[in-house]
Design a protein around this motif. Structure first.
Motif, short mmCIF file in Angstrom:
data_model
loop_
_atom_site.label_atom_id
_atom_site.label_comp_id
_atom_site.label_asym_id
_atom_site.label_seq_id
_atom_site.Cartn_x
_atom_site.Cartn_y
_atom_site.Cartn_z
N LEU A 1 0.83 -1.02 0.12
CA LEU A 1 0.12 0.17 0.44
C LEU A 1 1.17 1.45 -0.03
N GLY A 2 2.60 1.20 0.30
CA GLY A 2 2.92 2.22 -0.71
C GLY A 2 3.76 2.78 0.98
N LEU A 3 2.52 2.40 2.41
CA LEU A 3 2.68 2.90 3.27
C LEU A 3 4.23 2.43 4.14
N ILE A 4 5.32 1.68 4.04
CA ILE A 4 6.07 1.88 4.64
C ILE A 4 7.99 1.09 3.50
N SER A 5 8.58 0.98 3.88
CA SER A 5 8.77 0.72 2.94
C SER A 5 10.37 -0.11 3.71
N ASP A 6 11.32 -1.12 2.73
CA ASP A 6 12.15 -2.15 3.74
C ASP A 6 12.25 -1.72 4.55
N SER A 7 13.08 -0.63 4.68
CA SER A 7 13.97 -0.51 5.64
C SER A 7 13.20 0.39 6.84
N LEU A 8 11.89 0.29 7.12
CA LEU A 8 11.29 0.28 7.73
C LEU A 8 11.10 -1.22 9.03
N ASP A 9 11.99 -0.34 10.43
CA ASP A 9 11.45 -1.63 11.63
C ASP A 9 10.17 -1.53 11.77
N LEU A 10 9.59 -2.51 11.50
CA LEU A 10 7.88 -2.96 11.56
C LEU A 10 7.84 -4.00 12.64
N GLU B 1 -2.15 5.14 22.44
CA GLU B 1 -2.39 4.69 21.20
C GLU B 1 -1.68 5.29 20.04
N LEU B 2 -2.09 7.06 20.25
CA LEU B 2 -1.18 7.93 19.33
C LEU B 2 -0.22 8.01 20.29
N ALA B 3 0.38 8.37 21.35
CA ALA B 3 1.73 8.62 21.79
C ALA B 3 2.90 7.85 21.14
N PRO B 4 3.05 7.06 21.98
CA PRO B 4 3.59 5.79 21.62
C PRO B 4 3.87 5.88 19.75
N LEU B 5 3.26 6.06 19.33
CA LEU B 5 3.32 5.80 17.47
C LEU B 5 4.04 7.10 17.13
N TRP B 6 3.64 8.35 17.71
CA TRP B 6 4.24 10.05 17.46
C TRP B 6 5.28 9.71 17.30
N SER B 7 5.93 8.84 18.99
CA SER B 7 7.42 8.78 19.97
C SER B 7 8.20 8.41 18.91
N ASP B 8 8.12 7.73 17.84
CA ASP B 8 8.31 6.41 17.16
C ASP B 8 8.88 7.50 15.84
N LEU B 9 10.23 7.79 15.28
CA LEU B 9 10.89 8.61 15.09
C LEU B 9 10.07 7.59 12.78
N GLU B 10 10.12 6.91 13.31
CA GLU B 10 9.50 6.40 11.86
C GLU B 10 8.12 6.05 11.80
N TRP B 11 7.19 6.22 12.49
CA TRP B 11 6.32 6.25 12.32
C TRP B 11 5.77 8.02 12.04
N LYS B 12 6.20 8.90 13.16
CA LYS B 12 6.03 9.72 12.99
C LYS B 12 6.25 10.31 11.65
N SER B 13 7.53 10.29 10.72
CA SER B 13 7.34 10.73 9.86
C SER B 13 6.47 10.28 8.68
#
Length: 217
Positions: free
Chosen positions: A12-21, A67-79
């Motif tokens: 879906l184009g929401l993450i790249s191969d370099s993103l550690d999910l 829910e939202l704050a932990p995602l926002w504190s993650d620089l990869e998700w924040k982007s």
């Protein structure tokens, strides 16, 4: 499950191969998607969400803080995230001979908190990173028991000059108009009762359901 979910997000184009999910991050992401509007087209970031909430609502605070704050504190998700906050929730717009007014579900203190955040949206800019930082900071303080009507609840969230500006704005008629506008937007969005965010549109709901089924399977 993890690999299949990652592949779906990548397709879906929401993450790249370099993103550690990690699986934990994926679960947080899916929970967030249940209560948001995905607007992938025209957004400056990959994911745009609308959060309909009340500043003093425990459920709103729980969603924002856990829910939202932990995602926002993650620089990869924040982007990836762009957030449109709409502080009104289950308030009511009343009208009499003197004009329109707003009554908040959790009382006058919540009305002040909503209007402080209305003013923050106007001054920091809708969907801006500065606004997100401010709202998350203030909601964390409110969840800890601080009064929204006290500048103590947001004096650590921005500069002293901005604290004064927000306090003055919240006490002025301009913020009442902002609150009324948010009330009208909330009424148009029709979020589910007791839930503080908007459902996704039809095409993106199919995507969310697909991800949920991947996780379940």
């Amino acid at each position: 499950k993890h690999l299949r979910l990652r592949a779906a997000l990548r397709n879906l184009g929401l993450i790249s191969d370099s993103l550690d999910l990690s699986m934990a991050s994926a679960v947080h992401f899916l929970v967030l998607l249940l209560c948001l509007t995905l607007v992938c087209c025209g957004a400056s970031k990959a994911i745009s969400i609308n959060v309909y909430y009340e500043s003093n609502c425990p459920y709103s605070q729980r969603f924002i803080n856990t829910e939202l704050a932990p995602l926002w504190s993650d620089l990869e998700w924040k982007s990836l995230l762009e957030v449109h906050f709409v502080p009104f929730g289950m308030g009511r717009i009343l009208e009499d001979a003197q004009g329109k007014n707003v009554v908040c579900q959790h009382g006058a203190d919540e009305c002040v908190g909503n209007r402080v955040q209305d003013c923050a949206i106007q001054r920091f800019g809708d969907k801006s990173d500065l606004l997100n930082d401010f709202v998350l900071c203030m909601e964390r303080n409110l969840a800890d028991g601080m009064a929204a009507s006290s500048t103590v609840s947001y004096e650590q969230c921005t500069s002293p000059d901005m604290v004064l500006a927000l306090q003055q704005c919240a006490a002025n008629p301009e913020s009442l108009q902002l609150a009324i506008q948010n009330g009208q937007e909330t009424q148009i969005a029709h979020p589910i009762q007791f839930v503080f965010c908007h459902l996704c549109d039809t095409s993106n709901c199919h995507r969310v359901h697909h991800w949920i089924m991947l996780l379940k399977n």
